[in-house]
Motif scaffolding. Structure first.
Motif, PDB file in Angstrom:
ATOM      1  N   UNK A   1      36.353  22.901 -13.612  1.00 42.29           N
ATOM      2  CA  UNK A   1      34.989  23.347 -13.312  1.00 42.29           C
ATOM      3  C   UNK A   1      34.911  24.872 -13.387  1.00 42.29           C
ATOM      4  N   UNK A   2      35.907  25.534 -12.814  1.00 43.99           N
ATOM      5  CA  UNK A   2      35.921  27.001 -12.846  1.00 43.99           C
ATOM      6  C   UNK A   2      35.920  27.508 -14.283  1.00 43.99           C
ATOM      7  N   UNK A  82      31.234  15.930   7.872  1.00 47.85           N
ATOM      8  CA  UNK A  82      31.836  16.517   6.666  1.00 47.85           C
ATOM      9  C   UNK A  82      31.239  15.916   5.406  1.00 47.85           C
ATOM     10  N   UNK A  83      30.981  14.611   5.415  1.00 46.09           N
ATOM     11  CA  UNK A  83      30.365  13.964   4.259  1.00 46.09           C
ATOM     12  C   UNK A  83      28.956  14.509   4.025  1.00 46.09           C
ATOM     13  N   UNK A  84      28.211  14.732   5.112  1.00 49.82           N
ATOM     14  CA  UNK A  84      26.873  15.292   4.976  1.00 49.82           C
ATOM     15  C   UNK A  84      26.926  16.706   4.405  1.00 49.82           C
ATOM     16  N   UNK A  85      27.875  17.501   4.874  1.00 46.67           N
ATOM     17  CA  UNK A  85      28.036  18.854   4.336  1.00 46.67           C
ATOM     18  C   UNK A  85      28.409  18.809   2.862  1.00 46.67           C
ATOM     19  N   UNK A  86      29.258  17.853   2.484  1.00 50.04           N
ATOM     20  CA  UNK A  86      29.658  17.728   1.075  1.00 50.04           C
ATOM     21  C   UNK A  86      28.459  17.431   0.187  1.00 50.04           C
ATOM     22  N   UNK A  87      27.563  16.553   0.658  1.00 49.87           N
ATOM     23  CA  UNK A  87      26.370  16.216  -0.117  1.00 49.87           C
ATOM     24  C   UNK A  87      25.475  17.443  -0.276  1.00 49.87           C
ATOM     25  N   UNK A  93      25.528  23.440  -5.495  1.00 49.64           N
ATOM     26  CA  UNK A  93      26.406  23.741  -6.627  1.00 49.64           C
ATOM     27  C   UNK A  93      25.828  23.185  -7.929  1.00 49.64           C
ATOM     28  N   UNK A  94      25.329  21.960  -7.878  1.00 51.38           N
ATOM     29  CA  UNK A  94      24.753  21.353  -9.085  1.00 51.38           C
ATOM     30  C   UNK A  94      23.529  22.139  -9.550  1.00 51.38           C
ATOM     31  N   UNK A  98      23.379  23.783 -13.210  1.00 49.73           N
ATOM     32  CA  UNK A  98      22.335  23.467 -14.194  1.00 49.73           C
ATOM     33  C   UNK A  98      21.590  24.732 -14.613  1.00 49.73           C
ATOM     34  N   UNK A  99      21.313  25.607 -13.659  1.00 47.19           N
ATOM     35  CA  UNK A  99      20.601  26.838 -13.986  1.00 47.19           C
ATOM     36  C   UNK A  99      21.408  27.680 -14.975  1.00 47.19           C
TER      37      UNK A  99
END
Length: 322
Positions: A1-2, A82-87, A93-94, A98-99
Motif C-alpha cells: 500500500x505504501x 478496536x473493530x469500530x476504530x478500524x472501520x 484512509x480509503x 481515492x482522492x
C-alpha cells in the motif's frame, strides 16, 4: 500500500513539474473538478450525488458490515471498540486514497494533452497509468510502483480466497460433517477450497472483462449484484422473528437474480443504464425483504431470546424492591 500510494503522489508531483501545473486549470475549465452532480435522473445516472450518497451508503454497509472479506479482519481485533476504530480509520484512509488517484487521473489527462486511450494505442482507460509508469517515471521508481500495484492486487485476491475458504470449511464442510473437524483436516479442506475458488474466479473474470470504460465502476457493479442479497439476508434474519434459513437463502438468490438481470440487460443487451450500480445493494435488500418476508409468513414467530444472565442481574440490581 505504501508503495503504490506513494507512487501516486510521486506521479502527481512529476506531472505537475513537467506541465507547470497546467493540468489542474484545464481540469477545472473542463468541469472535471465538479464534486456534486444534481443533473440527470438519480435512478439511472451513476454520477448522481443522490445515488452516490444513499446508494453508496448501503453499499458500504454491505461491504463492511456483512462481507466476510472485511468481517474476518474485524474479528482479528481484540475488542469491539478496536473493530469500530478500524472501520472509521478505514473510511478515512480509503477517502484519501481515492482522492489521490482521482487526481492522478486528472493529471494524466492533462499530461497526455486530453488524448483518448485509443489514440495512445490503448484498449481501456485503466491502461493509461501503467503506460505513464513505464514511460514517465525513472526505471527504479517505475519497477517499485509496478511491484506495489501487483502486491495490492495480490493482497485483495488472497483476502477474497481466504474469506471464501474459511466460509467453506466453517459454514459448509463442518456443518454437514457429523464428527468435529480437526485443525489438520480443516487446513487440508481449506487448501482444496482455496484452489477450487481460485479456479472459480477465472470464469467471471473472463465474462466480465471490459474492453472500454472504467474498470473500477465495472468491479463495483459486479460486487453490488451480491451485496444487496448478502446485507438483506443478515438484516432480515435479525429483524424478522419468523425468518428461517431457507427463507433467507431463497430471498438471497432472488435478490442476486434481479440485480444480475439489470446488469446483463444494461451492459450486454440494451446498452442503456436502467438502474445505477450504486442502487444494486439497496435494490437487493428490498427484494430480500419482500421475498423473505412473504416466505416467512408460513412460520410462527420465534420467541424473544431472554437476556444474558449478567444483564438480568444488572437489571435486578437497578430495579427498586428487588
Amino acid at each position: 500500500m505504501f508503495l503504490y500510494v506513494s507512487g501516486g503522489v510521486l506521479a502527481i508531483i512529476i506531472i505537475t513539474a513537467a506541465t507547470g501545473g497546467g493540468w489542474l486549470g484545464d481540469a477545472a475549465e473542463a468541469g472535471k473538478l465538479t464534486m456534486i452532480v444534481l443533473e440527470g435522473n438519480p435512478l439511472s445516472n451513476n454520477a448522481s450525488f443522490v445515488a452516490s450518497l444513499l446508494g453508496g451508503m448501503v453499499f458500504a454497509m454491505a461491504s463492511h458490515g456483512s462481507d466476510q472479506l472485511v468481517v474476518q479482519r474485524l474479528l482479528a481485533c481484540r475488542t469491539k471498540a478496536e473493530a469500530q476504530k478500524a472501520i472509521i480509520v478505514s473510511g478515512v484512509v480509503v477517502f484519501v486514497q481515492f482522492a489521490i488517484f482521482l487526481l492522478v487521473g486528472l493529471a494524466l489527462w492533462g499530461y497526455y494533452e486530453h488524448a483518448s486511450p485509443e489514440s495512445l494505442g490503448l484498449t481501456r482507460d485503466d491502461e493509461i497509468f501503467p503506460l505513464f509508469i513505464i514511460e514517465g517515471l525513472p526505471p527504479g521508481i517505475s519497477g517499485l510502483l509496478l511491484a506495489g500495484i501487483i502486491a495490492a492486487a495480490m493482497s485483495t485476491l488472497s483476502s477474497s480466497l481466504s474469506a471464501l475458504s474459511s466460509s467453506t470449511v466453517t459454514d459448509v464442510y463442518a456443518r454437514f460433517r457429523k464428527a468435529p473437524v480437526t485443525d489438520q483436516e480443516g487446513l487440508k479442506v481449506g487448501r482444496w477450497a482455496t484452489i477450487g475458488w481460485g479456479l472459480a474466479f477465472i470464469a467471471p473474470a473472463a465474462v466480465f472483462q471490459s474492453d472500454e470504460g472504467n474498470i473500477v465502476v465495472l468491479a463495483l457493479g459486479v460486487a453490488g449484484i451480491t451485496y444487496g442479497g448478502l446485507l438483506g439476508a443478515f438484516v432480515f434474519g435479525i429483524l424478522n422473528r419468523r425468518a428461517r434459513a431457507a427463507d433467507a437463502n431463497i430471498a438471497f438468490l432472488a435478490a442476486v437474480g434481479v440485480n444480475a438481470f439489470f446488469f446483463v440487460m444494461e451492459k450486454y443487451v440494451t446498452g442503456e443504464v436502467w438502474v445505477a450500480w450504486q442502487w444494486y445493494p439497496l435494490l437487493g435488500v428490498l427484494v430480500t425483504f419482500a421475498v423473505g418476508g412473504t416466505l416467512s409468513l408460513r412460520h410462527p414467530a420465534r420467541p424473544k431470546l431472554p437476556a444474558a444472565p449478567g444483564q438480568q442481574h444488572n437489571d435486578q440490581e437497578r430495579t427498586p424492591g428487588r
